[in-house]
Each structure stands twice: as structure tokens, then as C-alpha cells.
Design an enzyme around this catalytic site. Structure first.
Site, short mmCIF file in Angstrom:
data_model
loop_
_atom_site.label_atom_id
_atom_site.label_comp_id
_atom_site.label_asym_id
_atom_site.label_seq_id
_atom_site.Cartn_x
_atom_site.Cartn_y
_atom_site.Cartn_z
N CYS A 277 0.84 -1.20 0.00
CA CYS A 277 0.00 0.00 0.00
C CYS A 277 0.87 1.25 0.00
O CYS A 277 0.44 2.32 -0.41
CB CYS A 277 -0.92 -0.02 1.21
P1 NAD Z 1 -9.76 -6.40 -0.26
O1 NAD Z 1 -10.42 -5.12 0.07
O2 NAD Z 1 -10.19 -7.12 -1.46
O3 NAD Z 1 -9.91 -7.42 0.96
C1 NAD Z 1 -9.49 -7.10 2.26
C2 NAD Z 1 -10.22 -7.99 3.25
O4 NAD Z 1 -11.61 -7.65 3.24
C3 NAD Z 1 -10.16 -9.49 2.91
O5 NAD Z 1 -10.03 -10.23 4.09
C4 NAD Z 1 -11.50 -9.72 2.28
O6 NAD Z 1 -11.94 -11.08 2.35
C5 NAD Z 1 -12.38 -8.83 3.13
N1 NAD Z 1 -13.69 -8.51 2.55
C6 NAD Z 1 -14.04 -8.50 1.24
N2 NAD Z 1 -15.37 -8.19 1.12
C7 NAD Z 1 -15.83 -7.98 2.37
C8 NAD Z 1 -17.09 -7.62 2.90
N3 NAD Z 1 -18.16 -7.42 2.12
N4 NAD Z 1 -17.22 -7.49 4.23
C9 NAD Z 1 -16.15 -7.67 5.06
N5 NAD Z 1 -14.93 -8.04 4.60
C10 NAD Z 1 -14.77 -8.18 3.28
O7 NAD Z 1 -8.19 -6.08 -0.30
P2 NAD Z 1 -6.99 -7.06 -0.73
O8 NAD Z 1 -7.07 -7.27 -2.20
O9 NAD Z 1 -6.94 -8.24 0.16
O10 NAD Z 1 -5.71 -6.17 -0.37
C11 NAD Z 1 -5.17 -5.22 -1.23
C12 NAD Z 1 -5.57 -3.83 -0.81
O11 NAD Z 1 -5.19 -3.62 0.53
C13 NAD Z 1 -4.88 -2.74 -1.60
O12 NAD Z 1 -5.81 -1.75 -1.96
C14 NAD Z 1 -3.86 -2.16 -0.62
O13 NAD Z 1 -3.50 -0.84 -0.86
C15 NAD Z 1 -4.56 -2.34 0.66
N6 NAD Z 1 -3.64 -2.33 1.79
C16 NAD Z 1 -3.59 -1.22 2.58
C17 NAD Z 1 -2.69 -1.15 3.64
C18 NAD Z 1 -2.65 0.06 4.52
O14 NAD Z 1 -2.20 -0.06 5.65
N7 NAD Z 1 -3.10 1.21 4.08
C19 NAD Z 1 -1.83 -2.21 3.88
C20 NAD Z 1 -1.90 -3.32 3.05
C21 NAD Z 1 -2.81 -3.37 2.01
#
Ligand code: NAD
Length: 474
Positions: A277
Site C-alpha cells: 500500500c
Molecule cells: P480487499 O479489500 O479485497 O480485501 C481485504 C479484506 O476484506 C479481505 O479479508 C477480504 O476477504 C475482506 N472482505 C471483502 N469483502 C468484504 C465484505 N463485504 N465485508 C467484510 N470483509 C470483506 O483487499 P486485498 O485485495 O486483500 O488487499 C489489497 C488492498 O489492501 C490494496 O488496496 C492495498 O493498498 C490495501 N492495503 C492497505 C494497507 C494500509 O495499511 N493502508 C496495507 C496493506 C494493504
């Protein structure tokens, strides 16, 4: 199996965990729980919350310290597992495991250090105390890109401050989540204090968000899921903290040390396969050093090996999944169609083992308004944007909807100091990559990147505790 109320519970479905470096390697089959599993875990956490809240801070510190010690002792094995399931190279994966161990040790200390405040009343003969109490049952929802460090910094903080936890990891990385949970299951926590439910976000995740028995949700992931998490929690008055995407600028000024700038850009934009991120996806370079910088970074990219995450000569591993790989390749086409010049890479790569490999892509001659400079790609794709001078570079750096991390490479104390103040990001790096953080200080961003209280360090208590003000007439 999921871990619910102190028991390992079979799920009706399982999911294969495929190694992105070698798709013929199945890391294992893991539980894919349903809404009932999640409801059971929430019940268990709710029932356990008072016992844990009143537990001694020594018992909390001991449990967290035990997990931290075990993580550190098993760093090589856990690092290999993480590299196999996520695809980051072994050295980065082991580094992440060490970070997770250090986080548990830090929060073992925090359990002992949490203090309230006592301040004078404006009235005579009255004492005022500000107490910090646990938030309650905390839902932990994590992404795939840091499969052990992000769960560690949420779970360890939650437990340290007396909360019970329901952990819902990302579907793509169940092995690290399971290994961490297995250690927590042996740490001496009362039943129900920590629970793991693996399963689809739209099923188990949504059950967690909507439960009236969950008092707070800490989320890290994409902006689209994060917006849903924030609005669902807010609509029922639950506490919520969300860390989301980034489109982080690294500014390189004419007076920069070229080697420092190239190494910051190479590491920040492309290591971790650009799946951080905090990745430096926009390289904003002033005109005097522009051509030299692009040539040096292109040369460095040519010399950087992309390969199997467990081949110790690889510097960049595969992309995490087929769909993420396709998204990256689509963005390379979008960049070309927008008129950006592809200075290097962007192609699919074939290696000895079948995996999701691509050559890191570097665009130049780009405009900040292009989609490749405004949308998070989350892969090894970065763009160079030319700026006339420092002021224009800062304006471009801030001209984006995200605000997680930012960096500047310069030998000017004036510009470095000024940038620290003018950058509209939550993290600012000087002569460093935009990625790479310490575990004992606050972490988080601004604008669309973050919502709610900061994570990590003692600032984590803002989310994991709730303030009470007590007045005593003596
Ligand atoms: P994602 O949003 O697809 O999923 C994140 C989590 O949310 C997963 O566990 C997923 O199963 C869950 N999820 C999905 N739908 C949901 C719902 N309806 N209700 C509750 N939970 C739900 O993200 P990803 O693809 O796993 O990760 C990548 C993203 O994470 C990128 O955008 C990245 O920038 C971000 N990220 C941010 C940071 C930070 O600290 N700012 C750190 C790491 C990653």
C-alpha cells in the site's frame, strides 16, 4: 479448520491455497467457513470479553510475549510458508515474520504500560480521572499482501488492551493466518478470547460487520471494500478503523544523490512485486536529473531478477494471483493507450515453474492526470512524471485522492524540511523508499487512504480502548 471458542472446528467447505511461484504446488487446503461459523465465533468472543477485560495485565503480557518468542524462533519456517503462499521473496517474507514477532513483543510491553490520566478539576475537592477501557469485541479483517505482519499488529494490540478478537484473514493467504492462530491457541488465552474464521468476505466478513455484538472493526484492504466496512459499521454505531490504498509519490530533485534516489525508487516501487500500500507508484522527477534518473533506474531494473520466491537469487517474486496479474497487464495497456512511453518491461514472463510472473513496468513521459497515475494498480508498475521544479513537484505529489505515504530524495535541508510539512500524506520519507516502516510508531494515511485512528505503537490504543472520565468528590 477454524478456531472458535477454544476449539478447532471443521468447515463445510475448504479452499486450495496455490503457490503463485509454482501453480502446481498446493500449499494446503484450508477451511472456508460460513455465516454460522462467524456467528459462533462472535458469540464466543462476546462471552469471553469480561473475563479477558478483568484478566491481569501480567497474564496478557505473558501470552503475547510467548507468541512473539515462538514467531521469532520459527522465522525461517514461517518465512518460507509465507513466501510460498503470497509470492514475496524469501528474505522479505522472513523479514515480515520477524516484524510480526517484534510486534507481539512490543504489545506485550504495552499491556503493562497502558495508563490513564489524573488531572485537576476546575472545582474544589474534586478529582478527575481519565480511564481507558477495552473497546470490547474487535473484528479484525486483513488483506493478502502482509499475511502475518498486519494480522499481528491488529491482534496483538487488541489483546494487549483487553479486547477479544474475531480474526477474518484474506482468502488468498490462509496458511500464515492459520499458523499464527495455532500459536495463539497455545498461548494460554482463555477460550473465546481469540477466534479465527476463514471464509469469503461477502459472507463471513459481512456477518462480522453487521453483528451488534462486535464493538469495533479494524480493517486493512482496498478502498472499495473499506468504504463498505466504514459505512456498515458507522450505520450501527460501531467503532471502525480502515487502512486502504495508496498512490504514493517519490519526489526526486535535481540535487538528489542519484544512487540513493534510484535505490529508493527500485525498492519502493518494485520490491514486494509492487504489492504494498506504501509502494512508490508515482516517481516525480525534476527536469535537471530526469533523463539520468530514468536511464539509471531502467538499468537497475534490467539487472533485477524476477523469479520463484524461494530462489534466493530472485529480487522480485511473482504477482499474487492470476486476476491481479491480469489487472496489472491491463493497466500497462491503459498506460500505453493514454500516451505514456513504456521505458521498460510490462510483459508476461515465463519461468521454469508455472506462475504469475511479469516484468516490472516503468512508464515515462506521463501526466499526473492519467489513470495510471490516479488509480491504485497494486503491482510492479510505476510512472515517471517530469516536474519543472520543487514547487511543481510538491503540487503534483499532493494532487491525488490518496494520502498514505510520500518521499523525497534531495540533499537540500530546506526542501526536505519543507516537504515534511507540505506533503499531504500520513507518512513522509526523506532519502528513503516510501515503503518500509518501524513497528513502534504510528502508521496510517490521509484522504482516501485511511479512516479513523492510527495503528501501531502506543497510538494503537486510540482504537482499541475507549475513554471514560470519572469525577470523585473527596
Ligand atoms: P480487499 O479489500 O479485497 O480485501 C481485504 C479484506 O476484506 C479481505 O479479508 C477480504 O476477504 C475482506 N472482505 C471483502 N469483502 C468484504 C465484505 N463485504 N465485508 C467484510 N470483509 C470483506 O483487499 P486485498 O485485495 O486483500 O488487499 C489489497 C488492498 O489492501 C490494496 O488496496 C492495498 O493498498 C490495501 N492495503 C492497505 C494497507 C494500509 O495499511 N493502508 C496495507 C496493506 C494493504
Amino acid at each position: 479448520m477454524n478456531y472458535i471458542g477454544g476449539q478447532w472446528v471443521e468447515a463445510s467447505e475448504t479452499n486450495s491455497n496455490i503457490n503463485p511461484s509454482d501453480t502446481s504446488d498446493c500449499v494446503g487446503r484450508y477451511a472456508h467457513g460460513d455465516a454460522q461459523n462467524m456467528a459462533d465465533a462472535i458469540d464466543a468472543a462476546f462471552v469471553a470479553k469480561d473475563k479477558w477485560r478483568w484478566s491481569s495485565i501480567q497474564s496478557r503480557a505473558d501470552a503475547l510475549d510467548k507468541v512473539g518468542t515462538e514467531i521469532l524462533a520459527r522465522k525461517d519456517e514461517l518465512g518460507e510458508l509465507l513466501a510460498r503462499e503470497e509470492g514475496k521473496v524469501r528474505s522479505e517474507a522472513t523479514g515480515e515474520v520477524v516484524r510480526a514477532g517484534q510486534v507481539f513483543k512490543f504489545f506485550a510491553g504495552e499491556a503493562l504500560r497502558l495508563a490513564g490520566e489524573r488531572i485537576a478539576s476546575v472545582r474544589e475537592n474534586i478529582d478527575v480521572e481519565i480511564l481507558r477501557e477495552p473497546t470490547g469485541v474487535v473484528g479484525v479483517i486483513t488483506p493478502w499482501n502482509f499475511p502475518i505482519a498486519i494480522p499481528a499488529w491488529k491482534i496483538a494490540a487488541a489483546l494487549a488492551y483487553g479486547n477479544t478478537v474475531v480474526f477474518k484473514p484474506a482468502d488468498l493467504v490462509p496458511a500464515s493466518a492459520w499458523a499464527l492462530s495455532e500459536m495463539l491457541s497455545r498461548a494460554g488465552l482463555p477460550d473465546g478470547v481469540f477466534n479465527l474464521v476463514m471464509g469469503r468476505g461477502s459472507v463471513v466478513g459481512d456477518t462480522l460487520l453487521n453483528s451488534p455484538f462486535v464493538h469495533g472493526v479494524t480493517f486493512t484492504g482496498s478502498v472499495s471494500t473499506g468504504s463498505h466496512v466504514i459505512s456498515t459499521c458507522a450505520s450501527r454505531g460501531a467503532k471502525v478503523q480502515a487502512e486502504m490504498g495508496g498512490k504514493n509519490p517519490l519526489v526526486v530533485l535535481d540535487d538528489a544523490d542519484l544512487d540513493v534516489a534510484v535505490s529508493a525508487a527500485l525498492n519502493g516501487a518494485f520490491y514486494g512485486t509492487g504489492q504494498r500500500c506504501t509502494a512508490s507508484s508515482r516517481l516525480i522527477v525534476t527536469k535537471g536529473i530526469h533523463d539520468e534518473f530514468v536511464a539509471a533506474l531502467t538499468k537497475a531494473l534490467k539487472e533485477t531478477k524476477v523469479g520463484h520466491a524461494l530462489d534466493d537469487t530472485s529480487k522480485i517474486g511473482p504477482v499474487v494471483s492470476k486476476s491481479q496479474l491480469q489487472q496489472n497487464l491491463d493497466y500497462v495497456e491503459i498506460g500505453k493507450s493514454e500516451g505514456a512511453e513504456l521505458a521498460f518491461g510490462g510483459d508476461l514472463l515465463h519461468r521454469e515453474t508455472p506462475g504469475f510472473y511479469m516484468q516490472p513496468a516503468l512508464f515515462c513521459e506521463t501526466e499526473n492526470t492519467m489513470r495510471i497515475n490516479q488509480e491504485e494498480i497494486f503491482g510492479p508498475v510505476a510512472s515517471v512524471i517530469r516536474a519543472d521544479d520543487y514547487d511543481e513537484a510538491v503540487a503534483i505529489a499532493n494532487d491525488v485522492s490518496f494520502g498514505l505515504s510520500s518521499g523525497i530524495c534531495t540533499t537540500s535541508l530546506r526542501c526536505a524540511s519543507d516537504f515534511k510539512h507540505r506533503s499531504a500524506a500520513g507518512l513522509v520519507m526523506v532519502n528513503l523508499p516510501t515503503a518500509g516502516i518501524d513497528y513502534h510508531v504510528p502508521f496510517g494515511g490521509r484522504k482516501a487512504s485511511s479512516y479513523g485512528a492510527r495503528e501501531q505503537g502506543s497510538y494503537a490504543r486510540e482504537f482499541y480502548t475507549t475513554v471514560k472520565t470519572a469525577y470523585v468528590n473527596y
